[in-house]
Motif scaffolding. Structure first.
Motif, PDB file in Angstrom:
ATOM      1  N   PRO A 193       0.857  -1.182   0.000  1.00 40.31           N
ATOM      2  CA  PRO A 193       0.000   0.000   0.000  1.00 40.31           C
ATOM      3  C   PRO A 193       0.897   1.236   0.000  1.00 40.31           C
ATOM      4  O   PRO A 193       2.040   1.187   0.463  1.00 40.31           O
ATOM      5  N   SER A 194       0.388   2.341  -0.532  1.00 42.51           N
ATOM      6  CA  SER A 194       1.240   3.512  -0.705  1.00 42.51           C
ATOM      7  C   SER A 194       0.541   4.779  -0.245  1.00 42.51           C
ATOM      8  O   SER A 194      -0.691   4.892  -0.277  1.00 42.51           O
ATOM      9  N   VAL A 195       1.370   5.741   0.174  1.00 43.70           N
ATOM     10  CA  VAL A 195       0.909   7.082   0.522  1.00 43.70           C
ATOM     11  C   VAL A 195       1.735   8.060  -0.302  1.00 43.70           C
ATOM     12  O   VAL A 195       2.966   8.111  -0.160  1.00 43.70           O
ATOM     13  N   PHE A 196       1.089   8.808  -1.176  1.00 44.10           N
ATOM     14  CA  PHE A 196       1.760   9.817  -1.989  1.00 44.10           C
ATOM     15  C   PHE A 196       1.387  11.189  -1.448  1.00 44.10           C
ATOM     16  O   PHE A 196       0.201  11.511  -1.307  1.00 44.10           O
ATOM     17  N   THR A 197       2.391  11.993  -1.139  1.00 46.94           N
ATOM     18  CA  THR A 197       2.132  13.307  -0.571  1.00 46.94           C
ATOM     19  C   THR A 197       2.871  14.378  -1.356  1.00 46.94           C
ATOM     20  O   THR A 197       4.049  14.219  -1.705  1.00 46.94           O
ATOM     21  N   SER A 198       2.164  15.464  -1.654  1.00 47.66           N
ATOM     22  CA  SER A 198       2.719  16.565  -2.429  1.00 47.66           C
ATOM     23  C   SER A 198       1.983  17.843  -2.059  1.00 47.66           C
ATOM     24  O   SER A 198       0.763  17.833  -1.886  1.00 47.66           O
ATOM     25  N   ASN A 199       2.735  18.938  -1.913  1.00 46.68           N
ATOM     26  CA  ASN A 199       2.072  20.216  -1.652  1.00 46.68           C
ATOM     27  C   ASN A 199       1.141  20.592  -2.789  1.00 46.68           C
ATOM     28  O   ASN A 199      -0.011  20.973  -2.574  1.00 46.68           O
ATOM     29  N   HIS A 200       1.658  20.527  -4.022  1.00 46.82           N
ATOM     30  CA  HIS A 200       0.977  21.148  -5.146  1.00 46.82           C
ATOM     31  C   HIS A 200       0.578  20.205  -6.272  1.00 46.82           C
ATOM     32  O   HIS A 200      -0.210  20.589  -7.130  1.00 46.82           O
ATOM     33  N   GLY A 201       1.139  19.000  -6.322  1.00 42.80           N
ATOM     34  CA  GLY A 201       0.943  18.201  -7.522  1.00 42.80           C
ATOM     35  C   GLY A 201       1.751  18.813  -8.662  1.00 42.80           C
ATOM     36  O   GLY A 201       2.876  19.259  -8.468  1.00 42.80           O
TER      37      GLY A 201
ATOM     38  N   HIS B 234      -5.865  14.841 -17.791  1.00 39.67           N
ATOM     39  CA  HIS B 234      -5.851  13.714 -16.850  1.00 39.67           C
ATOM     40  C   HIS B 234      -4.583  13.706 -15.999  1.00 39.67           C
ATOM     41  O   HIS B 234      -4.562  13.122 -14.914  1.00 39.67           O
ATOM     42  N   ASN B 235      -3.525  14.419 -16.442  1.00 40.23           N
ATOM     43  CA  ASN B 235      -2.331  14.552 -15.625  1.00 40.23           C
ATOM     44  C   ASN B 235      -2.426  15.694 -14.617  1.00 40.23           C
ATOM     45  O   ASN B 235      -1.523  15.876 -13.793  1.00 40.23           O
ATOM     46  N   SER B 236      -3.520  16.455 -14.654  1.00 42.76           N
ATOM     47  CA  SER B 236      -3.643  17.622 -13.783  1.00 42.76           C
ATOM     48  C   SER B 236      -4.126  17.262 -12.384  1.00 42.76           C
ATOM     49  O   SER B 236      -3.979  18.059 -11.459  1.00 42.76           O
ATOM     50  N   VAL B 237      -4.715  16.091 -12.210  1.00 43.45           N
ATOM     51  CA  VAL B 237      -5.285  15.749 -10.909  1.00 43.45           C
ATOM     52  C   VAL B 237      -4.171  15.501  -9.890  1.00 43.45           C
ATOM     53  O   VAL B 237      -3.061  15.085 -10.233  1.00 43.45           O
ATOM     54  N   HIS B 238      -4.474  15.748  -8.623  1.00 41.89           N
ATOM     55  CA  HIS B 238      -3.442  15.674  -7.593  1.00 41.89           C
ATOM     56  C   HIS B 238      -2.952  14.243  -7.378  1.00 41.89           C
ATOM     57  O   HIS B 238      -1.792  14.050  -6.954  1.00 41.89           O
ATOM     58  N   ASN B 239      -3.777  13.257  -7.643  1.00 39.58           N
ATOM     59  CA  ASN B 239      -3.355  11.870  -7.415  1.00 39.58           C
ATOM     60  C   ASN B 239      -2.818  11.204  -8.684  1.00 39.58           C
ATOM     61  O   ASN B 239      -2.807   9.979  -8.789  1.00 39.58           O
ATOM     62  N   ALA B 240      -2.338  12.020  -9.642  1.00 38.17           N
ATOM     63  CA  ALA B 240      -1.808  11.446 -10.883  1.00 38.17           C
ATOM     64  C   ALA B 240      -0.648  10.494 -10.616  1.00 38.17           C
ATOM     65  O   ALA B 240      -0.576   9.403 -11.194  1.00 38.17           O
ATOM     66  N   ALA B 241       0.277  10.885  -9.741  1.00 34.70           N
ATOM     67  CA  ALA B 241       1.433  10.020  -9.463  1.00 34.70           C
ATOM     68  C   ALA B 241       0.998   8.698  -8.851  1.00 34.70           C
ATOM     69  O   ALA B 241       1.508   7.630  -9.214  1.00 34.70           O
ATOM     70  N   ALA B 242       0.038   8.751  -7.927  1.00 31.22           N
ATOM     71  CA  ALA B 242      -0.467   7.516  -7.317  1.00 31.22           C
ATOM     72  C   ALA B 242      -1.122   6.630  -8.368  1.00 31.22           C
ATOM     73  O   ALA B 242      -0.959   5.402  -8.351  1.00 31.22           O
ATOM     74  N   GLY B 243      -1.848   7.230  -9.297  1.00 33.35           N
ATOM     75  CA  GLY B 243      -2.489   6.456 -10.354  1.00 33.35           C
ATOM     76  C   GLY B 243      -1.484   5.796 -11.281  1.00 33.35           C
ATOM     77  O   GLY B 243      -1.603   4.604 -11.613  1.00 33.35           O
ATOM     78  N   TYR B 244      -0.475   6.551 -11.725  1.00 41.10           N
ATOM     79  CA  TYR B 244       0.576   5.974 -12.567  1.00 41.10           C
ATOM     80  C   TYR B 244       1.294   4.839 -11.839  1.00 41.10           C
ATOM     81  O   TYR B 244       1.652   3.823 -12.438  1.00 41.10           O
ATOM     82  N   TRP B 245       1.515   5.024 -10.531  1.00 45.22           N
ATOM     83  CA  TRP B 245       2.211   3.997  -9.754  1.00 45.22           C
ATOM     84  C   TRP B 245       1.416   2.699  -9.726  1.00 45.22           C
ATOM     85  O   TRP B 245       1.970   1.615  -9.946  1.00 45.22           O
ATOM     86  N   THR B 246       0.133   2.777  -9.449  1.00 46.66           N
ATOM     87  CA  THR B 246      -0.657   1.554  -9.348  1.00 46.66           C
ATOM     88  C   THR B 246      -0.708   0.822 -10.684  1.00 46.66           C
ATOM     89  O   THR B 246      -0.697  -0.410 -10.720  1.00 46.66           O
ATOM     90  N   ILE B 247      -0.744   1.597 -11.781  1.00 47.60           N
ATOM     91  CA  ILE B 247      -0.750   0.967 -13.107  1.00 47.60           C
ATOM     92  C   ILE B 247       0.615   0.348 -13.415  1.00 47.60           C
ATOM     93  O   ILE B 247       0.717  -0.810 -13.824  1.00 47.60           O
ATOM     94  N   GLY B 248       1.679   1.143 -13.214  1.00 49.08           N
ATOM     95  CA  GLY B 248       3.017   0.666 -13.538  1.00 49.08           C
ATOM     96  C   GLY B 248       3.450  -0.500 -12.668  1.00 49.08           C
ATOM     97  O   GLY B 248       4.097  -1.442 -13.148  1.00 49.08           O
ATOM     98  N   ALA B 249       3.099  -0.457 -11.379  1.00 44.25           N
ATOM     99  CA  ALA B 249       3.494  -1.531 -10.463  1.00 44.25           C
ATOM    100  C   ALA B 249       2.554  -2.722 -10.540  1.00 44.25           C
ATOM    101  O   ALA B 249       2.857  -3.782  -9.996  1.00 44.25           O
ATOM    102  N   GLY B 250       1.415  -2.552 -11.193  1.00 46.45           N
ATOM    103  CA  GLY B 250       0.443  -3.633 -11.280  1.00 46.45           C
ATOM    104  C   GLY B 250      -0.116  -4.014  -9.928  1.00 46.45           C
ATOM    105  O   GLY B 250      -0.354  -5.187  -9.642  1.00 46.45           O
ATOM    106  N   THR B 251      -0.339  -3.009  -9.074  1.00 42.75           N
ATOM    107  CA  THR B 251      -0.782  -3.296  -7.715  1.00 42.75           C
ATOM    108  C   THR B 251      -2.257  -2.988  -7.521  1.00 42.75           C
ATOM    109  O   THR B 251      -2.788  -2.037  -8.102  1.00 42.75           O
TER     110      THR B 251
END
Length: 264
Positions: A78-86, A111-128
């Motif tokens: 499980p992951s926690v992604f934290t960013s001030n601004h995205g 679709h890259n503008s949302v704050h959870n973009a990095a979390a989304g890419y991670w779940t896809i790339g890691a297959g988790t």
């Protein structure tokens, strides 16, 4: 008190492309020759690496490095992604385009503008299919992300991946939400006691003793990344690299985190 074993660290900043490089800079002032201008996370396919915004790239680069350092399968955490601004550069683009020519909005950039973009890419790339949490808490985003990760461990997760990152602000947003450069770090935290690995112990306080407060401009990493919005994570990285045992970190409002570090 919340407690966790630190199994692995990932890092990427302009001029210091990995944790070993960051440690060499902190301990001896050495820097890598001709470091890459941007991370290239191998978790993504080539086309996705080209399209992903810089904040996504730095978040995934640090996250994968932390998993490798911990010898953990990214798909299991499980992951926690934290960013001030995205991604503020895309936010600036979106605002300008909506004001001038709304029908010209790029679907990919949208679709890259949302704050959870990095979390989304991670779940896809890691297959988790493990839970991925995205947090923003202004200047206290890292502290709150660290609290969230340890709270998940306390609630029963065996291990959690914490990823913190921010990039450059552009346009009018740079005046109200300043940030410069690209910075990302990741920690794999677990409930498993393991000899030879650092242990973090967190206590939340209503205030901190004046003598214990950190100097925000102190330390070699601050020389390079003080202007980045995720610079509040740097004192913890410096403490880990330099074998310090106590750190105080503002956590929002009147709250402070006391972080004890055992290096045994």
């Amino acid at each position: 008190m919340l407690e966790a074993t630190l199994e692995g660290i990932g890092f990427w900043g302009n001029g210091l492309p990995d944790w070993d490089s960051a440690c060499a800079w902190m301990r001896s002032g050495e820097r890598a020759l001709d470091p890459p201008a941007r991370p290239s996370p191998q978790l993504l396919a080539a086309n996705e690496r080209r399209r992903a915004p810089a904040t996504v790239a730095v978040a995934l680069e640090a996250a994968l490095a932390a998993c490798h350092a911990a010898d953990r399968d990214p798909a299991t955490l499980p992951s926690v992604f934290t960013s001030n601004h995205g991604e503020l550069s895309i936010t600036d683009y979106m605002c300008a385009t909506l004001a001038e020519d709304p029908y010209a909005i790029s679907p990919t950039r949208f679709h890259n503008s949302v704050h959870n973009a990095a979390a989304g890419y991670w779940t896809i790339g890691a297959g988790t299919h493990a839970a991925a949490t995205a947090i923003s808490a202004g200047d206290h985003s890292f502290a709150q992300g660290l609290l969230e990760a340890l709270a998940q461990l306390h609630a029963g997760e065996p291990a959690v991946l914490l990823v913190a990152y921010d990039g450059s602000a552009t346009g009018p947003l740079a005046d109200v939400s300043p940030s410069e450069g690209l910075l990302g770090a990741a920690l794999v935290l677990s409930r498993s006691a393991c000899a030879g690995l650092p242990t973090l112990k967190l206590r939340l306080h209503a205030q901190a003793p004046a003598a214990a407060l950190p100097q925000p401009d102190a330390g070699p990493l601050m020389q390079l990344y003080a202007a980045n919005a995720m610079s509040p994570l740097l004192p913890l990285l410096q403490a880990l690299a330099m074998d310090q045992d106590t750190l105080w970190m503002p956590a929002g409002g009147e709250q402070w985190l006391e972080i004890g570090i055992s290096h045994e």
